[in-house]
Design an enzyme around this catalytic site. Structure first.
Site, short mmCIF file in Angstrom:
data_model
loop_
_atom_site.label_atom_id
_atom_site.label_comp_id
_atom_site.label_asym_id
_atom_site.label_seq_id
_atom_site.Cartn_x
_atom_site.Cartn_y
_atom_site.Cartn_z
N ASN A 1 0.86 -1.18 0.00
CA ASN A 1 0.00 0.00 0.00
C ASN A 1 0.90 1.23 0.00
O ASN A 1 1.47 1.58 1.02
CB ASN A 1 -0.89 -0.03 1.24
CG ASN A 1 -1.94 1.06 1.24
OD1 ASN A 1 -1.90 1.97 0.40
ND2 ASN A 1 -2.87 0.99 2.16
N ARG B 1 -2.32 -2.18 -3.64
CA ARG B 1 -3.60 -1.49 -3.48
C ARG B 1 -3.59 -0.29 -4.42
O ARG B 1 -2.66 0.53 -4.39
CB ARG B 1 -3.71 -1.00 -2.04
CG ARG B 1 -4.96 -0.22 -1.82
CD ARG B 1 -4.99 0.38 -0.46
NE ARG B 1 -6.31 0.93 -0.22
CZ ARG B 1 -6.59 1.76 0.75
NH1 ARG B 1 -5.65 2.13 1.59
NH2 ARG B 1 -7.81 2.22 0.91
N HIS C 1 -13.11 1.48 -0.20
CA HIS C 1 -13.01 0.43 0.84
C HIS C 1 -13.52 -0.91 0.31
O HIS C 1 -13.89 -1.79 1.09
CB HIS C 1 -13.84 0.78 2.09
CG HIS C 1 -13.27 1.88 2.93
ND1 HIS C 1 -14.08 2.74 3.64
CD2 HIS C 1 -12.00 2.25 3.19
CE1 HIS C 1 -13.32 3.60 4.29
NE2 HIS C 1 -12.04 3.33 4.03
N ASP D 1 -9.42 11.99 16.09
CA ASP D 1 -9.25 10.64 16.64
C ASP D 1 -10.37 10.37 17.64
O ASP D 1 -10.49 11.07 18.65
CB ASP D 1 -7.88 10.53 17.30
CG ASP D 1 -7.54 9.08 17.65
OD1 ASP D 1 -8.37 8.41 18.30
OD2 ASP D 1 -6.45 8.64 17.28
N LEU D 2 -11.17 9.35 17.36
CA LEU D 2 -12.34 9.08 18.20
C LEU D 2 -11.96 8.83 19.66
O LEU D 2 -12.72 9.17 20.57
CB LEU D 2 -13.16 7.91 17.65
CG LEU D 2 -14.40 7.60 18.48
CD1 LEU D 2 -15.48 8.64 18.24
CD2 LEU D 2 -14.94 6.21 18.20
N ARG D 3 -10.77 8.24 19.88
CA ARG D 3 -10.36 7.97 21.28
C ARG D 3 -10.33 9.26 22.09
O ARG D 3 -10.82 9.29 23.23
CB ARG D 3 -8.98 7.31 21.32
CG ARG D 3 -9.03 5.83 21.04
CD ARG D 3 -7.67 5.29 20.78
NE ARG D 3 -7.14 5.80 19.51
CZ ARG D 3 -6.18 5.22 18.82
NH1 ARG D 3 -5.60 4.13 19.27
NH2 ARG D 3 -5.77 5.73 17.68
N LEU E 1 -15.57 1.41 9.82
CA LEU E 1 -15.47 2.69 10.52
C LEU E 1 -14.05 2.90 10.99
O LEU E 1 -13.63 2.36 12.02
CB LEU E 1 -16.44 2.71 11.72
CG LEU E 1 -17.90 2.30 11.43
CD1 LEU E 1 -18.71 2.28 12.73
CD2 LEU E 1 -18.53 3.25 10.43
N ILE F 1 -12.43 2.00 14.48
CA ILE F 1 -13.56 2.34 15.37
C ILE F 1 -14.51 1.16 15.51
O ILE F 1 -14.91 0.81 16.62
CB ILE F 1 -14.29 3.59 14.82
CG1 ILE F 1 -13.37 4.82 14.88
CG2 ILE F 1 -15.59 3.83 15.58
CD1 ILE F 1 -13.91 6.05 14.18
N GLU G 1 -14.00 -1.96 15.24
CA GLU G 1 -13.45 -3.09 16.01
C GLU G 1 -13.22 -2.74 17.47
O GLU G 1 -13.20 -3.62 18.33
CB GLU G 1 -12.11 -3.54 15.39
CG GLU G 1 -12.28 -4.22 14.04
CD GLU G 1 -10.97 -4.37 13.28
OE1 GLU G 1 -9.93 -4.62 13.91
OE2 GLU G 1 -10.97 -4.24 12.04
N ASN G 2 -13.02 -1.44 17.76
CA ASN G 2 -12.57 -1.07 19.12
C ASN G 2 -13.54 -0.26 19.97
O ASN G 2 -13.39 -0.23 21.18
CB ASN G 2 -11.25 -0.30 19.03
CG ASN G 2 -10.14 -1.17 18.48
OD1 ASN G 2 -9.80 -2.18 19.07
ND2 ASN G 2 -9.60 -0.79 17.33
N LYS H 1 3.45 0.84 2.98
CA LYS H 1 3.14 -0.24 3.94
C LYS H 1 3.32 -1.55 3.22
O LYS H 1 2.90 -1.68 2.07
CB LYS H 1 1.67 -0.13 4.36
CG LYS H 1 1.43 0.48 5.72
CD LYS H 1 0.05 0.07 6.20
CE LYS H 1 -0.76 1.27 6.60
NZ LYS H 1 -2.15 0.98 6.89
P1 ADP Z 1 -7.59 4.33 8.81
O1 ADP Z 1 -8.80 4.76 8.06
O2 ADP Z 1 -6.57 5.41 8.98
O3 ADP Z 1 -7.03 2.98 8.38
P2 ADP Z 1 -8.26 2.92 11.28
O4 ADP Z 1 -9.08 1.83 10.72
O5 ADP Z 1 -6.92 2.59 11.83
O6 ADP Z 1 -8.15 4.15 10.28
O7 ADP Z 1 -9.11 3.63 12.44
C1 ADP Z 1 -8.68 4.77 13.09
C2 ADP Z 1 -9.75 5.22 14.07
O8 ADP Z 1 -10.01 4.16 14.99
C3 ADP Z 1 -9.38 6.45 14.89
O9 ADP Z 1 -10.47 7.35 14.92
C4 ADP Z 1 -9.18 5.87 16.27
O10 ADP Z 1 -9.54 6.78 17.26
C5 ADP Z 1 -10.14 4.71 16.28
N1 ADP Z 1 -9.80 3.77 17.35
C6 ADP Z 1 -8.74 2.94 17.41
N2 ADP Z 1 -8.72 2.28 18.59
C7 ADP Z 1 -9.81 2.71 19.28
C8 ADP Z 1 -10.36 2.41 20.58
N3 ADP Z 1 -9.79 1.54 21.39
N4 ADP Z 1 -11.48 3.06 20.94
C9 ADP Z 1 -12.07 3.96 20.12
N5 ADP Z 1 -11.61 4.28 18.91
C10 ADP Z 1 -10.50 3.67 18.48
#
Ligand code: ADP
Length: 397
Positions: free
Chosen positions: A9, A90, A179, A285-287, A211, A334, A336-337, A16
């Site tokens: 990628n 990709r 995607h 960043d959602l975190r 997400l 998002i 997954e987490n 990557k």
């Molecule tokens: P990209 O589109 O850059 O590949 P990712 O699939 O890595 O993105 O997702 C990034 C997003 O996932 C960020 O908004 C990040 O805050 C969120 N994220 C990652 N881990 C967590 C978590 N434990 N809780 C909430 N959000 C998370």
């Protein structure tokens, strides 16, 4: 016999990589080059017995690929370049030409280059990656895996915009969706998991929610993309980390006049200054946004609610497009987490009979629906690299 396939990628300043053993789908090595073009570029490489990080000058992608191959040899991850059987790349945009991945020859390269007009910040750098591997491994075949290809099954009723038809005819302005590699992987995972559980998987209706920083949803019927939320560009659809997603298009000419913005300013505003970042005023960043919301920050909570609304509204629309739903899937950073986002989204879909099991959701289980739910709800890690390696294997055979 095991084959060794690269999944690549390439971004404007990054590359990557994963080296996979196929068809076993085992990662032999993986890593990234960051800040390519600078004197303090970063190279990370991980394998079973190695975890290294190096800061060095990396002038360009060609240099990065040569460095990667010599590192693999030096660290005895491979014994010879002859062990590499194929390279999958990709590629962001395949336009209407590419409905599947394709072996790259001169003609394909020219098409990808022509499509740069539709993906100016992606297709040209993807080609830079391709050329770097062609140069370093001239005997090895390269395959392009397009973000758009999976969505080429959309019918005109879903891909056309209600604009004068001449713009579709002249400029190919239509919904492409992105995607695709991730959504296709999710469809195959759902089929695999349910198939292994003895379920009939011939006519599944799946809604896949990818997400991440970029976010899109895909309605999948019988394994094919029926509709998806990104459009002519990856800006469309959901609100994202720093992207607005869908807004009233007349806001643009209004701002153009009021703020004397030009096209580049507007593009920056919509792609980099909007979304979670704009509404929360804190971060893309959602975190960070979730942490602030927990501390009582009202704008952070509002940003989360806007984000959730867009997601649940899109899912609701796709339940209508599909004529029902068998499985709702959350994936990517998002999806997954964030148990919070999943819970809030499903809460808003209660009228469709979707019910979450809060404990399963908090514990990060694969299936998170309650026994009362009419629909299965799953959390599945996406894996675009495996899809790239699978297609590369299939096409180079
Ligand atoms: P990209 O589109 O850059 O590949 P990712 O699939 O890595 O993105 O997702 C990034 C997003 O996932 C960020 O908004 C990040 O805050 C969120 N994220 C990652 N881990 C967590 C978590 N434990 N809780 C909430 N959000 C998370």
């Amino acid at each position: 016999m095991t084959k060794k396939i690269f999944a690549i990628n390439a971004g404007s300043s990054s590359l990557k990589f994963q080296l996979l053993a196929m068809p076993e789908e085992i990662i032999i090595a993986k890593g990234i080059f960051e800040k390519i073009g600078e004197t303090d570029a970063i190279f990370k490489l991980k394998s079973e017995n190695l975890d290294k990080k190096e800061i060095l000058a990396i002038p360009n992608h060609k240099f990065a690929v040569e460095k990667l191959l010599s590192e693999l040899l030096e660290n005895q991850i491979i014994q010879s370049m002859d062990e590499i059987d194929g390279v999958g790349h990709r590629v962001a945009h395949g336009g209407e030409i590419f409905k599947d991945s394709v072996v790259i020859d001169q003609k394909v390269e020219a098409y990808i280059s022509d499509l740069s007009e539709l993906a100016p910040s992606h297709n040209p750098v993807n080609l830079v990656g391709v050329r770097a591997f062609q140069n370093a491994l001239p005997e090895v075949g390269n395959v392009a895996v397009f973000d758009t290809a999976y969505h080429q099954t959309l019918s005109p009723e879903y891909y056309l915009y209600p604009l004068p038809m001449k713009y579709y005819e002249q400029y190919k302005i239509r919904k492409y969706g992105f995607h695709g590699t991730s959504h296709k992987f999710i469809a195959s995972e759902v089929e695999r998991i349910l198939g292994e559980a003895g379920k009939d998987v011939t006519h599944l209706k799946i809604v896949s929610c990818h997400l991440g920083n970029g976010a899109s949803i895909c309605a999948i019927k019988d394994g094919k993309s029926l509709n998806t939320s990104m459009g002519f560009t990856p800006l469309a659809g959901l609100m994202m980390g720093s992207r607005s997603g869908d807004i009233d298009p007349m806001i643009l000419p209004f701002l153009l006049k009021k703020e004397q913005l030009d096209a580049t300013d507007l593009s920056h505003l919509l792609n980099q200054e909007s979304g979670l970042l704009a509404v929360s005023g804190i971060s893309n960043d959602l975190r960070d946004v979730e942490a602030a919301s927990l501390k009582g920050d009202e704008r952070a909570s509002l940003a989360i609610q806007l984000f959730v609304n867009r997601i649940s509204q899109t899912i609701a629309g796709y339940i209508s497009d599909l004529g029902g739903i068998d499985v709702l899937v959350f994936t990517a950073g998002i999806g997954e987490n964030s148990a919070t986002i999943r819970e809030k989204v499903v809460e808003r879909l209660a009228c469709f009979g979707l019910v979450i099991d809060p404990e399963a959701n908090d514990n990060g289980e694969q299936f998170i629906h309650s026994l009362l739910s009419k629909t299965m709800i799953a959390v599945l890690p996406t894996n675009e690299e495996i899809m790239i390696a699978r297609d590369t294997m299939r096409l180079l055979k």
